[in-house]
Design an enzyme around this catalytic site. Sequence first.
Site, PDB file in Angstrom:
ATOM      1  N   GLY A  96      21.286 -74.525 -27.205  1.00  0.00           N
ATOM      2  CA  GLY A  96      22.437 -74.663 -28.106  1.00  0.00           C
ATOM      3  C   GLY A  96      21.948 -74.497 -29.530  1.00  0.00           C
ATOM      4  O   GLY A  96      20.750 -74.547 -29.794  1.00  0.00           O
ATOM      5  N   ARG A 189      25.230 -64.957 -26.211  1.00  0.00           N
ATOM      6  CA  ARG A 189      23.941 -64.516 -25.663  1.00  0.00           C
ATOM      7  C   ARG A 189      23.966 -64.516 -24.142  1.00  0.00           C
ATOM      8  O   ARG A 189      24.850 -65.120 -23.536  1.00  0.00           O
ATOM      9  CB  ARG A 189      22.834 -65.499 -26.083  1.00  0.00           C
ATOM     10  CG  ARG A 189      22.853 -65.896 -27.517  1.00  0.00           C
ATOM     11  CD  ARG A 189      22.633 -67.407 -27.718  1.00  0.00           C
ATOM     12  NE  ARG A 189      22.973 -67.773 -29.088  1.00  0.00           N
ATOM     13  CZ  ARG A 189      22.101 -67.802 -30.084  1.00  0.00           C
ATOM     14  NH1 ARG A 189      20.837 -67.589 -29.849  1.00  0.00           N
ATOM     15  NH2 ARG A 189      22.495 -68.075 -31.304  1.00  0.00           N
ATOM     16  N   ASP A 258      18.011 -66.537 -24.502  1.00  0.00           N
ATOM     17  CA  ASP A 258      18.888 -67.070 -25.557  1.00  0.00           C
ATOM     18  C   ASP A 258      18.790 -66.225 -26.825  1.00  0.00           C
ATOM     19  O   ASP A 258      19.573 -66.407 -27.752  1.00  0.00           O
ATOM     20  CB  ASP A 258      18.544 -68.529 -25.884  1.00  0.00           C
ATOM     21  CG  ASP A 258      17.075 -68.729 -26.179  1.00  0.00           C
ATOM     22  OD1 ASP A 258      16.241 -68.348 -25.335  1.00  0.00           O
ATOM     23  OD2 ASP A 258      16.752 -69.261 -27.258  1.00  0.00           O
ATOM     24  N   ASP A 268      17.362 -62.919 -33.956  1.00  0.00           N
ATOM     25  CA  ASP A 268      16.285 -63.889 -33.978  1.00  0.00           C
ATOM     26  C   ASP A 268      14.966 -63.250 -34.386  1.00  0.00           C
ATOM     27  O   ASP A 268      14.252 -62.673 -33.564  1.00  0.00           O
ATOM     28  CB  ASP A 268      16.142 -64.617 -32.637  1.00  0.00           C
ATOM     29  CG  ASP A 268      15.634 -66.023 -32.856  1.00  0.00           C
ATOM     30  OD1 ASP A 268      14.685 -66.168 -33.654  1.00  0.00           O
ATOM     31  OD2 ASP A 268      16.171 -66.969 -32.273  1.00  0.00           O
TER      32      ASP A 268
HETATM   33  P1  AMP Z   1      14.375 -69.979 -31.426  1.00  0.00           P
HETATM   34  O1  AMP Z   1      12.946 -70.070 -31.042  1.00  0.00           O
HETATM   35  O2  AMP Z   1      14.629 -69.841 -32.889  1.00  0.00           O
HETATM   36  O3  AMP Z   1      15.148 -68.989 -30.612  1.00  0.00           O
HETATM   37  O4  AMP Z   1      15.007 -71.402 -31.084  1.00  0.00           O
HETATM   38  C1  AMP Z   1      15.118 -71.917 -29.788  1.00  0.00           C
HETATM   39  C2  AMP Z   1      15.963 -73.173 -29.798  1.00  0.00           C
HETATM   40  O5  AMP Z   1      15.356 -74.174 -30.624  1.00  0.00           O
HETATM   41  C3  AMP Z   1      17.365 -72.969 -30.349  1.00  0.00           C
HETATM   42  O6  AMP Z   1      18.238 -73.768 -29.593  1.00  0.00           O
HETATM   43  C4  AMP Z   1      17.254 -73.460 -31.760  1.00  0.00           C
HETATM   44  O7  AMP Z   1      18.494 -73.886 -32.272  1.00  0.00           O
HETATM   45  C5  AMP Z   1      16.277 -74.615 -31.613  1.00  0.00           C
HETATM   46  N1  AMP Z   1      15.566 -74.910 -32.882  1.00  0.00           N
HETATM   47  C6  AMP Z   1      14.631 -74.153 -33.502  1.00  0.00           C
HETATM   48  N2  AMP Z   1      14.220 -74.742 -34.639  1.00  0.00           N
HETATM   49  C7  AMP Z   1      14.904 -75.894 -34.757  1.00  0.00           C
HETATM   50  C8  AMP Z   1      14.936 -76.948 -35.725  1.00  0.00           C
HETATM   51  N3  AMP Z   1      14.169 -76.938 -36.811  1.00  0.00           N
HETATM   52  N4  AMP Z   1      15.787 -77.979 -35.494  1.00  0.00           N
HETATM   53  C9  AMP Z   1      16.565 -78.017 -34.414  1.00  0.00           C
HETATM   54  N5  AMP Z   1      16.585 -77.075 -33.469  1.00  0.00           N
HETATM   55  C10 AMP Z   1      15.762 -76.007 -33.626  1.00  0.00           C
HETATM   56 MG    MG Z   2      16.990 -68.211 -30.957  1.00  0.00          MG
END
Ligand code: AMP
Ligand code: MG
Length: 493
Positions: A96, A189, A258, A268
Amino acid sequence: MTSTRTPDPRAAGWRFDNSYARLPGALHSRVVPTPAAMPQPVVFNRALAMDLGLDPEALAGEGAAALFVGNQLPEGAEPIAQAYAGHQFGNLARLGDGRAILLGEHLTPSGKRFDIQLKGAGPTPYSRRGDGRAALGPMLSEYLVSEAMHGLGIPTTRSLAVAATGEPVFREEPLRGAVLTRVAASHIRVGTFELFAALGDTESLRHLCDHTLQRHFADRVGFGNPALALLAEVMERQAMLVAHWLRVGFVHGVMNTDNMALGGETIDYGPCAFIDAYDPGAVFSSIDHQGRYAFGAQPRIAGWNLARFAEALLPLVHPEPEQALGLAQEALSGFEERSRWHWLAALRGKLGLHTEEPGDLDLATDLLQGLHRTAADYTHTFRNLRPGPAPASSPWTDPGLAEWHRRWNDRLARQPQSVGEVATRMRANNPAVVPRNHAVEAALQAASGQGDLAPFHRLLEALADPYADAGKPAFLTEPPPPGTPRCRTFCGT
Ligand code: AMP
Ligand code: MG
C-alpha cells in the site's frame, strides 16, 4: 487594473474528478498529508504544468511550496492512500502507499486524466515501520530520471515539483526531507490486483478490473471478457515498455509487481540506472544480489510479473478454475513473442534498418555480443555508428566488430533507403545522451549537499531533447572517465 497579488496555488486551474476515491473502501484509505514545518520550493516543472492546463505563475512561487508538501490542498482534492500488495524479489507482501498520498485525478483541458500524487507527504495506514517521508536526493533523482525518460520518448510517470519540508529525515544520517509531486496516468499496479486476489475479494477485483479497463483501455470496454481484454492490453504495453528500456540502456532495478503500472508507464525510480558499457548482466541495486533485475533479465521478469497478474485475474476470467487457467495461459503464451517483436523493432531502428530480413536479429545480436566482449559504451557506440568504412578506433579495431561492420554495410546496401534516411532513423532511436550514473550522482551531490542546483538544471536541460546533438556537454555524450567508481543504487530511500 492589474492585480499584484500572487494567484492562489489552490486554484491554479485544478480540475479534480476522483474516480478512484469513489471505488469501494477496501481499495484505499482516506488520509491527510502531515503538515511540514517549513516548505521551500526546490524545482518546478513549468512545461508540464502548462501541458496539464495549470497556471504556472500560481505554482512557481514560494507560496506554492505549501501546496507541494501537502500543507495546503488544491481545490477538489480528496487525498487517499491506495491499498496494494506486491511480489518483492519473488515474495508476496501486503503493501500500500506507505509514503505516497494521492490527491486525486486532475483533468486536463483536453480531458486527459492524471493522478496527482505527493510522495513523501507523511505516514498512511500502510506505512508499516516507515516514516512516510522522503529525502531530497532521491526525490530529485526521480524528478531528473523520469523527465529524462519522457524526453527519450518512453512512457513514464512525470514530475511536477519537488519541495523541501524544512524537516530532517533520518536514514543512516539526517538528510533534508522533501516531497515529490508525481503525475501518472494512474497508480494501478499488478500488485493492486494481487491484493484482492490474495484476500479472495472478488467483488473488489471486479470493480478494479472495470475501472482499469475504462481508464486505460476504454475502447475495449464491452467487447468480450473484460479480464482477458485487460490482460492482453497490459501485456502489449509492457512488451513495448521493456523494449524501450533495452533500447536506451535503462535498468529499472526493482521490477517488483507493485512497481509495474498497468497503464504501461515506467514507475518507481528508486534504484534505477543506465548502463555505460554494454552488459546484459548489469546490476546496480545494492540489494539485488542474485541479479534478478539485471539489465538483460527485464523482458523475462516482465513476463513473470504478468503471470502473477494473470493469476490474480483468474476468478474474473472464468467461473471454472480449470477453464480460467487454460484461457490465462493461452493469453500469456503470446508474451515472449510480442516482447521479442518489440525488441527487434527497436534494434532495427537502432541499426537504421527500414526493411525486414530474417537475419536481422542475428545481425543485431552479434553486434551486442561484440560490445559486451569489448566492454564498449552502449550509448556512445550506437550514436556514433555510421555507414561506410569502420573507424580505426575502439571498439571497431576488434576484428570481430570490424567484420560485423562490413556485414552491416552489406545489409544497408540491400535496402532502398539512402544514407541520409538511415542516419535519420538511427538518430531518432539512438540518443546522444542519457542520464549517466556518474553525472546524476554529481548533480545530486551538489544539490543535496551544497544546495547548488546549477548542475541539476544543466543536466535536466541536456536531457530534455536527448536525440539532438546541439548543446550536449561532453561528460554526457562520452563514456565516463576511466576509474569512475561503479554506481550503486538504493531502494525506498
Ligand atoms: P518501493 O521500494 O519504493 O517500491 O516501496 C515499497 C513499499 O514500501 C511501498 O509500499 C512504499 O510505500 C513503502 N515505503 C517505502 N519507503 C517508505 C517510507 N519511508 N515510509 C513508509 N513506507 C515506505
Ligand atoms: Mg514502489
